[in-house]
Each structure stands twice: as C-alpha cells, then as structure tokens.
Design a protein around this motif. Structure first.
Motif, PDB file in Angstrom:
ATOM      1  N   ASP A   1       0.849  -1.191   0.000  1.00  0.00           N
ATOM      2  CA  ASP A   1       0.000   0.000   0.000  1.00  0.00           C
ATOM      3  C   ASP A   1       0.886   1.242   0.000  1.00  0.00           C
ATOM      4  O   ASP A   1       1.862   1.324   0.764  1.00  0.00           O
TER       5      ASP A   1
ATOM      6  N   LYS B   1      -4.923   1.348  -0.738  1.00  0.00           N
ATOM      7  CA  LYS B   1      -4.769  -0.105  -0.815  1.00  0.00           C
ATOM      8  C   LYS B   1      -4.117  -0.483  -2.149  1.00  0.00           C
ATOM      9  O   LYS B   1      -4.411   0.124  -3.177  1.00  0.00           O
TER      10      LYS B   1
ATOM     11  N   LYS C   1      -0.812   2.914  10.224  1.00  0.00           N
ATOM     12  CA  LYS C   1      -2.076   2.295   9.827  1.00  0.00           C
ATOM     13  C   LYS C   1      -1.848   1.301   8.682  1.00  0.00           C
ATOM     14  O   LYS C   1      -2.384   0.184   8.700  1.00  0.00           O
ATOM     15  N   ALA C   2      -1.046   1.688   7.701  1.00  0.00           N
ATOM     16  CA  ALA C   2      -0.782   0.807   6.558  1.00  0.00           C
ATOM     17  C   ALA C   2      -0.028  -0.445   6.983  1.00  0.00           C
ATOM     18  O   ALA C   2      -0.343  -1.561   6.534  1.00  0.00           O
TER      19      ALA C   2
ATOM     20  N   ASP D   1       0.021  -1.801   9.939  1.00  0.00           N
ATOM     21  CA  ASP D   1      -0.859  -2.620  10.788  1.00  0.00           C
ATOM     22  C   ASP D   1      -1.866  -3.399   9.946  1.00  0.00           C
ATOM     23  O   ASP D   1      -2.066  -4.600  10.145  1.00  0.00           O
ATOM     24  N   GLU D   2      -2.484  -2.739   8.971  1.00  0.00           N
ATOM     25  CA  GLU D   2      -3.516  -3.390   8.174  1.00  0.00           C
ATOM     26  C   GLU D   2      -2.959  -4.447   7.233  1.00  0.00           C
ATOM     27  O   GLU D   2      -3.610  -5.458   6.971  1.00  0.00           O
ATOM     28  N   GLN D   3      -1.755  -4.241   6.724  1.00  0.00           N
ATOM     29  CA  GLN D   3      -1.177  -5.189   5.770  1.00  0.00           C
ATOM     30  C   GLN D   3      -0.354  -6.277   6.426  1.00  0.00           C
ATOM     31  O   GLN D   3      -0.437  -7.454   6.040  1.00  0.00           O
TER      32      GLN D   3
ATOM     33  N   TRP E   1      -0.239  -7.508  -1.209  1.00  0.00           N
ATOM     34  CA  TRP E   1      -1.497  -8.035  -1.756  1.00  0.00           C
ATOM     35  C   TRP E   1      -1.292  -8.762  -3.083  1.00  0.00           C
ATOM     36  O   TRP E   1      -1.851  -9.843  -3.303  1.00  0.00           O
TER      37      TRP E   1
END
Length: 505
Positions: A137, A157, A484-485, A487-489, A501
């Motif tokens: 991301d 994303k 944030k990026a 953590d989410e990925q 991804w």
C-alpha cells in the motif's frame, strides 16, 4: 525491486540546445517560471527519475546481483547477492510530481499541452507502479498534493493503486493520441505514437503483474488492448535509455575493469544459455580461464562456466582466483556509450502476451509470440557492435535456426511457461534496472538459488524477500498513515518477508 536500482521503465528525450544528451542539471526553480520551458522540466525530471542512481562501475555491478544475473567474487559477502540490501527501504519518486505539474502549466495553450499532460500522467503511474511493487500500500490518490495542503497523504490499498495506475495509463494514452510531437524527450524523441504504444503495453504489464488477483473484467481489458493492436511492433519501439560518449552520459560500467575482474556471470544465466545454444552467452561473458587452459576455445559453449550465486563469498573468491568462472564480458568496460539500458521492450511485450495466451486470457498462438520475442532480442544484440563476442556473433541465419532442441517451443504448458519466463528474465541481463524481481516473486521462475547458510535475510534466511520497508522518513513525516498501513497489511511489522497483496494467493 529496489530504490537502489531506480527503474521499471524510463523515458527521455533531446531538447533545447545540443547539450541535452549531457543529462546536465537544469534550473527548475518554480519561482522563475519565465525562464523555464516545459521541455527543460521534462528532461530534468526524466533524467532524475531514470538515469542509473550513481553511475559508477561498482554500484552498477551490485545492481545486477539481485536478479541472479551475476555474482561477486570477493571475500566480503554482498547483501544484494545474498537476499538483503545495504539500504532495505523503498522510495516514492513522488517528489517529482510538482515539477511535472509546472511542466504542464508552462505548456498551457501550446500545441504540445496534451502531450505533456500525457507524459506527466505516465510518470505518476510509473512512480506508483515502482513504489507499490516495492512496498505494498502506498500513497497515490493524494500523492503530489502538498501545494493543495495535503502533506500527509493517505496510503491507498494496493488493489486500488493498481486500478488507478491502469486508469492513468489509459488516460495518458488518450492525451498522447490528441497531442503532437514534443521536445524534451531523450528516449522517443517526442514521438507521441511511440508513447501511445508504450502506455498500452504497460497496461498489459501491470495487469499481468497482478495475475494472482486479476478479475474477469480485467482479463477482458487485457484482451481488448491486445485486440486493438496499438502496441509495439518491433525493436524500433523499445523503451531504452541510450548512453553516449559524452562524459556526463556514459554507460555506468565504462572503464570498470577493476570491478569486472571480480564480477562473474551467474551459473543460472550460463546454464540457461548453454541449454539452448544461445549465442548471447558470448556477448555476456568471457570464457573461464581455467577451461581455456584446459584446452577449450573461446568460441565453444564448453569454455563457459557460471558462478553459483548462493555459494559462500570466500569459496567464490577462491574459485574465481583459480579461473573457474566466466567473468562479465570485457566489452562492457570498453565503450563510453556501451549498451543502452532497456526498460521495456517489444520482446517483453511478446512474452507477456504469450503467457496470457497460455493462461486463456486472450486467443492466439503463444508459440508465435514466444518466438517473436526471442527473435527480437537476438536481433537487438545482432545490431550491437560485435566486438568481443568471441567469434560467435549473432547472424540472421543463426536466428532463423534458433528454435531447435531445448529452444523449440515445449509440449506442455508448464514447460512452455518456463521458457517464456526464462526468456523474459534474460532481457534484463546487466541492465542495472532491477525490473524482473517482482516477476520472479510472481512466477517463482527461474528458480533463484538460496542457501540458508549464506543468505543474509535477517528475518528468515530460508526465504526470498518479498518487499522493501517503507522509508524511515515516514515515521516522522506521516506516522499515522504509515502505522495504519503497516498494521492493516503486515500485522504491525514492516518486514521484508511479508507478502503484499499482489503476491497473495
């Protein structure tokens, strides 16, 4: 796969006065708009974006290690050879978007305004494609908007970044279609027809790179681009950076004999070329000194032996001193101009389409595209000066008879894909552009050697790195979005072995 190497693509062109090929710096101070022409900004941005990051033989040599094209015969293990990096961080490239914005502004009202808009959008897509493949991301929709007050851009994303890149490439193509030839382009000399072809071909590359995640609608888009046939038609359309005899624009490996004598061609490359009796071997390599002493001649395939890239550095050094390996060809050090850096070729386009046919995305003959791609690369080398090719220069008759034995198109899909991927990988030999590592991660082929006892991957020595970390500056300039990026990925850990991804099944 690395900011160290700088490129998946490149762009550029001759401009203003005769010194444009010098790649010299141009004053791009936005506070002096009356002194800056759009072509000057175009050349400066493109040069900054795609010229090899530090043009000297040592750094250029190291830039070819990650894709297992070469091996260093030195006692100290080089991280690039053993799956790490001196600087394991990606980069954005977006800082150049402001200059591209000025470029478009300064062209307003001219006949070339649409062309410069196309170039600006192509460049943004290029930066985004490189960045997202390196890290995952990344900011894209809000990139380059500092003047609008967005100094902490959100991370989009990766799936959305791919879609946005594809849309921007399509829009760039329409700008070039309505534009006129323009100045400042040291790659295509401002030829909008070639830029249109590149924008379309790059869409194919982006779509195939996300093959693990591609949708039915996106496969249809791929097929439609192929059917429209506004694509590269031969080597004249190749996207390449041409070096010159000018001291400011010479090949990075020129005069690099001191590093060349410790720079061996990899066993992976040598074996692949020997397997198909491919004469590019004689352009890439010198015969192994020990094999010549043993009675082989320089024009025999048996005189060449590659270095195992996974072997321990001290063993490689000892074997190298004994003359057991084929070093990089001397010709790379002899000419200031050297070979061009090829960033995207008609041959790669052929291999992309050949793979797509094998996967059922588009109709056609994968064999025809495979053979056309190989022929194009052989013809490319045939057109280069043949000095230093050990009496085995590529000729048209050789090309015509190439597809026999192991080079003939295989009987099974698996073997055919292996042929296609290997030929695509060979395009980038000694280019210093790093463009093929994401394709290796996507396909797993050719199989890059790895030995946990020599791997320098700090998180898991049995794994190939899948990405680079985000720039350290994000912690201080854009910490909220960065955290944030991550953590989410990646579960909160900015690690090199975690799959973005596009690589997830």
């Amino acid at each position: 796969m690395k900011n160290y190497i700088y490129t998946y693509l490149a762009v550029f062109s001759l401009i203003i006065v005769a010194s444009c090929s010098n790649f010299e710096d141009i004053n791009t101070d936005p506070n002096k708009p009356t002194t800056v022409a759009p072509e000057m900004l175009a050349t400066q941005v493109l040069k900054d974006s795609y010229r090899f990051w530090n043009p000297n033989p040592t750094d250029f040599s190291y830039a070819n290690l990650y894709n297992k094209h070469t091996a260093i015969l030195q006692t100290n293990p080089n991280p690039y050879q053993y799956y790490y990096s001196y600087y394991p961080y990606g980069s954005w490239g977006y800082q150049k978007l402001t200059s591209l914005k000025r470029m478009v502004e300064f062209s307003e009202g001219s006949s070339t305004e649409s062309s410069y808009k196309g170039l600006a959008l192509f460049m943004k897509a290029s930066y985004g494609f490189s960045a997202t493949l390196e890290m995952g991301d990344v900011p894209y929709s809000e990139a380059g908007l500092a003047e609008e007050g967005i100094t902490k851009p959100k991370y989009d994303k990766q799936a959305d970044v791919f879609v946005a890149i594809l849309n921007d490439l399509k829009t760039a193509e329409t700008y070039f279609a309505s534009g006129t030839n323009f100045s400042g382009d040291i790659m295509f000399n401002g030829d909008v027809t070639k830029w249109r072809k590149l924008c379309n071909a790059m869409q194919l590359k982006v779509l195939q790179t996300m093959s693990k995640k591609i949708t039915a609608e996106q496969k249809t888009r791929f097929a439609a681009i192929v059917a429209a046939n506004n694509l590269m038609t031969g080597n004249a359309d190749n996207f390449k950076l041409v070096y010159t005899d000018n001291p400011n624009a010479t090949h990075p490996f020129w005069n690099g004999e001191g590093i060349r004598i410790t720079d061996a061609v990899s066993k992976l490359v040598v074996d692949a070329l020997k397997n198909t009796n491919d004469r590019r071997l004689f352009y890439f390599a010198e015969p192994a000194a020990a094999l010549i002493t043993g009675g082989a001649t320089e024009s025999q395939f048996s005189a060449y032996e590659g270095a195992p890239t996974e072997l321990a550095a001290d063993a490689l050094y000892i074997n190298g001193q004994a003359g057991q390996y084929s070093l990089v060809n001397k010709r790379y050090t002899l000419s200031r101009a050297g070979d061009p850096m090829i960033l995207f070729t008609y041959a790669e386009q052929c291999f992309i389409i050949a793979e797509a046919i094998e996967e059922g995305w588009v109709a056609g003959s994968s064999q025809t595209y495979y053979e056309n791609g190989v022929k194009a690369m052989l013809a490319y080398y045939m057109a280069l000066p043949s000095t230093g090719t050990h009496g085995m220069a590529i000729t048209q008759s050789y090309i015509d008879g190439y597809f026999t034995g192991a080079a003939a198109f295989a009987a099974t899909k698996t073997d055919r894909l292996h042929q296609i991927w290997t030929q695509r990988w060979l395009i980038d030999f000694f280019q210093g552009n790093g463009g093929n590592y994401p394709q290796f991660l996507r396909t797993g082929y050719p199989v890059y050697p790895i030995d946990p006892s020599t791997s320098m991957n700090p998180d898991d020595s049995a794994l190939y790195p899948q990405r680079w970390k985000y720039p350290t500056s994000e912690l201080t300039t854009n910490a909220e979005n960065y955290l944030k990026a991550v953590d989410e990925q990646y579960g909160g850990y900015d690690g090199i072995n975690l799959k973005p991804w596009y690589l997830q099944n």
